[in-house]
Scaffold this motif. Structure first.
Motif, PDB file in Angstrom:
ATOM      1  N   VAL A  32       0.844  -1.200   0.000  1.00 58.92           N
ATOM      2  CA  VAL A  32       0.000   0.000   0.000  1.00 58.92           C
ATOM      3  C   VAL A  32       0.880   1.252   0.000  1.00 58.92           C
ATOM      4  O   VAL A  32       0.617   2.216  -0.730  1.00 58.92           O
ATOM      5  CB  VAL A  32      -0.949   0.006   1.224  1.00 58.92           C
ATOM      6  CG1 VAL A  32      -1.706   1.307   1.303  1.00 58.92           C
ATOM      7  CG2 VAL A  32      -1.914  -1.171   1.143  1.00 58.92           C
ATOM      8  N   ALA A  33       1.959   1.210   0.784  1.00 60.26           N
ATOM      9  CA  ALA A  33       2.875   2.348   0.831  1.00 60.26           C
ATOM     10  C   ALA A  33       3.438   2.615  -0.563  1.00 60.26           C
ATOM     11  O   ALA A  33       3.581   3.771  -0.978  1.00 60.26           O
ATOM     12  CB  ALA A  33       4.002   2.071   1.820  1.00 60.26           C
ATOM     13  N   GLY A  34       3.723   1.539  -1.293  1.00 62.95           N
ATOM     14  CA  GLY A  34       4.240   1.693  -2.649  1.00 62.95           C
ATOM     15  C   GLY A  34       3.236   2.359  -3.564  1.00 62.95           C
ATOM     16  O   GLY A  34       3.595   3.204  -4.397  1.00 62.95           O
ATOM     17  N   ILE A  35       1.964   1.987  -3.411  1.00 60.94           N
ATOM     18  CA  ILE A  35       0.915   2.604  -4.231  1.00 60.94           C
ATOM     19  C   ILE A  35       0.842   4.106  -3.929  1.00 60.94           C
ATOM     20  O   ILE A  35       0.703   4.931  -4.832  1.00 60.94           O
ATOM     21  CB  ILE A  35      -0.447   1.915  -3.975  1.00 60.94           C
ATOM     22  CG1 ILE A  35      -0.341   0.433  -4.361  1.00 60.94           C
ATOM     23  CG2 ILE A  35      -1.553   2.590  -4.782  1.00 60.94           C
ATOM     24  CD1 ILE A  35      -1.556  -0.397  -4.000  1.00 60.94           C
ATOM     25  N   CYS A  36       0.980   4.454  -2.646  1.00 56.66           N
ATOM     26  CA  CYS A  36       0.974   5.879  -2.278  1.00 56.66           C
ATOM     27  C   CYS A  36       2.193   6.589  -2.871  1.00 56.66           C
ATOM     28  O   CYS A  36       2.104   7.712  -3.365  1.00 56.66           O
ATOM     29  CB  CYS A  36       1.005   6.054  -0.764  1.00 56.66           C
ATOM     30  SG  CYS A  36      -0.406   5.327   0.064  1.00 56.66           S
ATOM     31  N   LEU A  37       3.321   5.894  -2.819  1.00 60.39           N
ATOM     32  CA  LEU A  37       4.575   6.488  -3.289  1.00 60.39           C
ATOM     33  C   LEU A  37       4.513   6.816  -4.783  1.00 60.39           C
ATOM     34  O   LEU A  37       5.169   7.732  -5.267  1.00 60.39           O
ATOM     35  CB  LEU A  37       5.723   5.514  -3.025  1.00 60.39           C
ATOM     36  CG  LEU A  37       7.147   6.043  -3.216  1.00 60.39           C
ATOM     37  CD1 LEU A  37       7.440   7.127  -2.196  1.00 60.39           C
ATOM     38  CD2 LEU A  37       8.154   4.916  -3.094  1.00 60.39           C
ATOM     39  N   LYS A  38       3.712   6.060  -5.500  1.00 61.77           N
ATOM     40  CA  LYS A  38       3.543   6.244  -6.933  1.00 61.77           C
ATOM     41  C   LYS A  38       3.250   7.710  -7.269  1.00 61.77           C
ATOM     42  O   LYS A  38       3.678   8.212  -8.293  1.00 61.77           O
ATOM     43  CB  LYS A  38       2.371   5.367  -7.381  1.00 61.77           C
ATOM     44  CG  LYS A  38       2.378   4.965  -8.820  1.00 61.77           C
ATOM     45  CD  LYS A  38       1.209   4.029  -9.054  1.00 61.77           C
ATOM     46  CE  LYS A  38       0.981   3.840 -10.523  1.00 61.77           C
ATOM     47  NZ  LYS A  38       2.079   3.146 -11.175  1.00 61.77           N
ATOM     48  N   PHE A  39       2.501   8.369  -6.383  1.00 61.14           N
ATOM     49  CA  PHE A  39       2.110   9.747  -6.650  1.00 61.14           C
ATOM     50  C   PHE A  39       3.207  10.735  -6.286  1.00 61.14           C
ATOM     51  O   PHE A  39       3.192  11.872  -6.690  1.00 61.14           O
ATOM     52  CB  PHE A  39       0.821  10.084  -5.893  1.00 61.14           C
ATOM     53  CG  PHE A  39      -0.320   9.189  -6.285  1.00 61.14           C
ATOM     54  CD1 PHE A  39      -0.968   9.359  -7.508  1.00 61.14           C
ATOM     55  CD2 PHE A  39      -0.726   8.155  -5.447  1.00 61.14           C
ATOM     56  CE1 PHE A  39      -2.004   8.527  -7.885  1.00 61.14           C
ATOM     57  CE2 PHE A  39      -1.762   7.326  -5.811  1.00 61.14           C
ATOM     58  CZ  PHE A  39      -2.406   7.501  -7.030  1.00 61.14           C
ATOM     59  N   LEU A  40       4.155  10.294  -5.470  1.00 64.61           N
ATOM     60  CA  LEU A  40       5.208  11.195  -5.007  1.00 64.61           C
ATOM     61  C   LEU A  40       6.436  11.143  -5.893  1.00 64.61           C
ATOM     62  O   LEU A  40       7.035  12.146  -6.221  1.00 64.61           O
ATOM     63  CB  LEU A  40       5.622  10.830  -3.568  1.00 64.61           C
ATOM     64  CG  LEU A  40       4.616  11.179  -2.480  1.00 64.61           C
ATOM     65  CD1 LEU A  40       5.078  10.604  -1.151  1.00 64.61           C
ATOM     66  CD2 LEU A  40       4.460  12.687  -2.375  1.00 64.61           C
ATOM     67  N   ALA A  41       6.797   9.923  -6.271  1.00 61.57           N
ATOM     68  CA  ALA A  41       8.024   9.773  -7.048  1.00 61.57           C
ATOM     69  C   ALA A  41       7.758   8.802  -8.179  1.00 61.57           C
ATOM     70  O   ALA A  41       7.125   7.789  -7.977  1.00 61.57           O
ATOM     71  CB  ALA A  41       9.130   9.230  -6.140  1.00 61.57           C
ATOM     72  N   PRO A  42       8.240   9.116  -9.372  1.00 61.52           N
ATOM     73  CA  PRO A  42       8.099   8.159 -10.468  1.00 61.52           C
ATOM     74  C   PRO A  42       8.964   6.943 -10.167  1.00 61.52           C
ATOM     75  O   PRO A  42       9.635   6.882  -9.153  1.00 61.52           O
ATOM     76  CB  PRO A  42       8.612   8.935 -11.678  1.00 61.52           C
ATOM     77  CG  PRO A  42       9.503   9.981 -11.116  1.00 61.52           C
ATOM     78  CD  PRO A  42       9.016  10.293  -9.735  1.00 61.52           C
ATOM     79  N   ASN A  43       8.926   5.971 -11.049  1.00 60.07           N
ATOM     80  CA  ASN A  43       9.611   4.719 -10.784  1.00 60.07           C
ATOM     81  C   ASN A  43      11.029   4.742 -11.347  1.00 60.07           C
ATOM     82  O   ASN A  43      11.239   4.428 -12.507  1.00 60.07           O
ATOM     83  CB  ASN A  43       8.807   3.582 -11.416  1.00 60.07           C
ATOM     84  CG  ASN A  43       9.486   2.260 -11.209  1.00 60.07           C
ATOM     85  OD1 ASN A  43      10.223   2.085 -10.245  1.00 60.07           O
ATOM     86  ND2 ASN A  43       9.258   1.347 -12.125  1.00 60.07           N
ATOM     87  N   PRO A  44      11.987   5.149 -10.555  1.00 60.54           N
ATOM     88  CA  PRO A  44      13.344   5.255 -11.083  1.00 60.54           C
ATOM     89  C   PRO A  44      13.979   3.871 -11.264  1.00 60.54           C
ATOM     90  O   PRO A  44      13.576   2.919 -10.610  1.00 60.54           O
ATOM     91  CB  PRO A  44      14.072   6.047 -10.010  1.00 60.54           C
ATOM     92  CG  PRO A  44      13.305   5.838  -8.759  1.00 60.54           C
ATOM     93  CD  PRO A  44      11.924   5.411  -9.116  1.00 60.54           C
TER      94      PRO A  44
END
Lengths: 364, 160
Positions: A32-44
């Motif tokens: 779930v944290a990863g899904i939230c992170l999606k909006f903060l940082a693109p997938n480097p």
């Protein structure tokens, strides 16, 4: 990059905090944290590399739980139970994949996804619900551990098939041959190299020990990748080969911090990879996979229970204990096109939430 | 008494045995050091009660159970079998050659290989007794050694 890495670690910190509060396994929370992170940082790109390291360390730890002795020691009952489990859940999962309209390779992947239980989540639930001493627990943990070995081999074959592209039956045989060869090689190495490995690992310096273990892990991962299998399988068999009994404490001390860190990144990265644009369809498909995942394991528990003369309640509890899926399922799904990964993530999440509820419901 | 031993991967080890009353006791030693004792009533497959102990508490309880602090009368002879060594509590009767002599006079270690590590009497408690220590009839000796040495000790000094 440093800034993004900082965000990533803050997210991991918050995730671990929430998981601890909720007394949940950190796996679903990190997703779930990863899904939230999606909006903060693109997938480097560097994150994928760190996630790969996480996968290797996770599988290395799972592999450590195996040794030729343990395989020989696990009694015929657990072996039969493992066979029953595979015969019910693999075909069921593949069938679900085909019914949902996926190609054969994706269907095979879904089969593996629904087949493999998360050993770590199961052990945690059993401990939390005070079921360690119950008879069916012997089957639950025994089966889920042997499942990991079966899935590791399965994963190796599927990786070979996916890498090879359009695979002919002949090539498939070669891939299976390579996988079995790798397994037998690892088995022989574990038996023959034991005295040498023992001496090398007994070195007094913890620093020497750390670099030896890490080098061993990466060399095997590299060999596996060179053979067209997957680096994670190499790491798994590195754990299989190394003698763990005498060095359990040392290994835990040296590996655990790295594993927690990189495995956290591994789970978060898959949350980031989810395609939210097609979430509706994936969610719809997930209803089917979740039902199959639940039904398959309840059926498995019932079948094993009948065979081993457990009571009805105990058979039910066994099925329920086998419900959670986790790291192996995600790893398998990452080989498939996007919708399969999304479906798997949702299934893992839903089952992670259902797991404790079902345990409570089936409690004696 | 038969103790069943099962490895629980990812959890720890499980030991279980049936008591004379038909109850099953299960001890689970977790990898983390935590211990659990489960009590199953006869014919039940779910526990009637569970006791949880930390590593420290379990060791203390273990010491109490084997009689470190207090030896009840029924335990004139008690035995603790470990991997290599056996510890046995033996009551010294008046017929025993041990009675009325010192440890040195009996040449305990020389004759049997076993070592007396403690001596309890109605009024005394000697830990690690020296060679001059006198053993009286009615005392309980705690002796440590390998299994054959202990057997020889019991034969030699007429202890049962």
């Amino acid at each position: 990059m440093l800034f993004q890495l900082g965000i990533l670690l803050v997210v991991l910190y918050l995730g671990a905090l929430v998981a601890h509060r909720l007394k949940q396994s950190s796996v679903p929370v990190f997703i779930v944290a990863g899904i939230c992170l999606k909006f903060l940082a693109p997938n480097p790109e560097w994150m994928q590399f760190l996630a790969q390291v996480g996968a290797m360390l996770l599988l290395f730890t799972i592999g450590l739980d195996f040794s030729p002795e343990r395989l020989r020691r696990s009694g015929p009952r657990v072996l039969v139970a493992t066979l029953v489990d595979a015969l019910i859940n693999l075909p069921l999962g593949i069938l679900v994949g085909i019914v949902l309209g996926f190609d054969l390779v994706s269907a095979l992947i879904i089969g593996g996804v629904l087949y493999n239980n998360s050993t770590s989540i199961i052990a945690r639930l059993i401990i939390d619900f005070r079921r360690s001493a119950l008879l069916e627990t012997e089957y639950a943990v025994g089966v889920s551990v042997l499942e990991d070995l079966v899935t590791a081999l399965y994963l190796a074959v599927i990786t070979g098939v996916v890498r090879g592209g359009d695979v002919q039956p002949g090539e498939l045989l070669i891939i299976i041959g390579k996988t079995l060869g790798f397994f037998l090689g690892a088995y022989a190495a574990a038996v023959l190299l034991r005295p040498v490995l023992h001496r090398l690992m007994a070195h007094e310096s913890l620093e020497v020990f750390l670099f030896f273990v890490m080098a061993f892990l990466l060399v095997l991962a590299a060999i596996a990748e060179w053979l067209g299998l997957s680096s994670a399988i190499g790491a798994f068999f590195a754990g299989f080969i190394l003698p763990e009994r005498e060095f359990r404490e040392r290994l835990e001390r040296v590996i655990a911090p790295f594993r927690e860190l990189f495995a956290g990144i591994f789970f978060v990265s898959f949350g980031v990879l989810m395609e939210l644009s097609q979430l509706g369809q994936a969610a719809l498909f997930s209803i089917v996979t979740v039902i199959a995942a639940l039904g398959g394991k309840l059926m498995t528990g019932w079948a094993i229970g009948r065979l081993m003369r457990l009571s009805r309640r105990a058979s039910l509890r066994l099925g329920v204990a086998l419900v959670p899926r986790g790291e192996f399922s995600i790893l398998l799904a990452s080989l498939a096109p996007a919708p399969v990964l999304d479906i798997t993530m949702i299934t893992v999440l839903v089952l992670a939430l259902l797991g404790p509820l079902l345990m409570k419901w089936s409690s004696p | 008494m038969e103790v069943r031993e099962v490895e629980l991967p990812g959890i720890g080890m499980k030991f279980s045995f049936e008591t004379a009353e038909g109850e099953t006791l299960c001890v689970v030693i977790h990898k983390t050091g935590r211990r659990e004792i489960y009590r199953f009533l006869p014919g039940q497959d779910t526990p009637d009660s569970v006791i949880e102990l930390s590593d420290k508490e379990a060791r203390e309880l273990g010491a109490i159970l084997i009689g470190t602090h207090f030896q009840p009368d029924v335990h004139d002879t008690a035995r603790l079998v470990m991997k290599e060594l056996t510890i046995e509590w033996l009551k010294v009767s008046s017929e025993s050659p041990l009675a009325g002599k010192t440890i040195q006079e009996n040449r305990v270690r020389k004759l049997t290989g076993a070592t007396i590590i403690a001596l309890f009497g109605p009024t005394k408690k000697v830990l690690n007794p020296g060679p001059e220590t006198r053993i009286e009839a009615g005392d309980t000796v705690v002796v440590i050694g390998e299994q054959p040495q202990i057997e020889q000790f019991k034969d030699r000094f007429a202890l049962h």
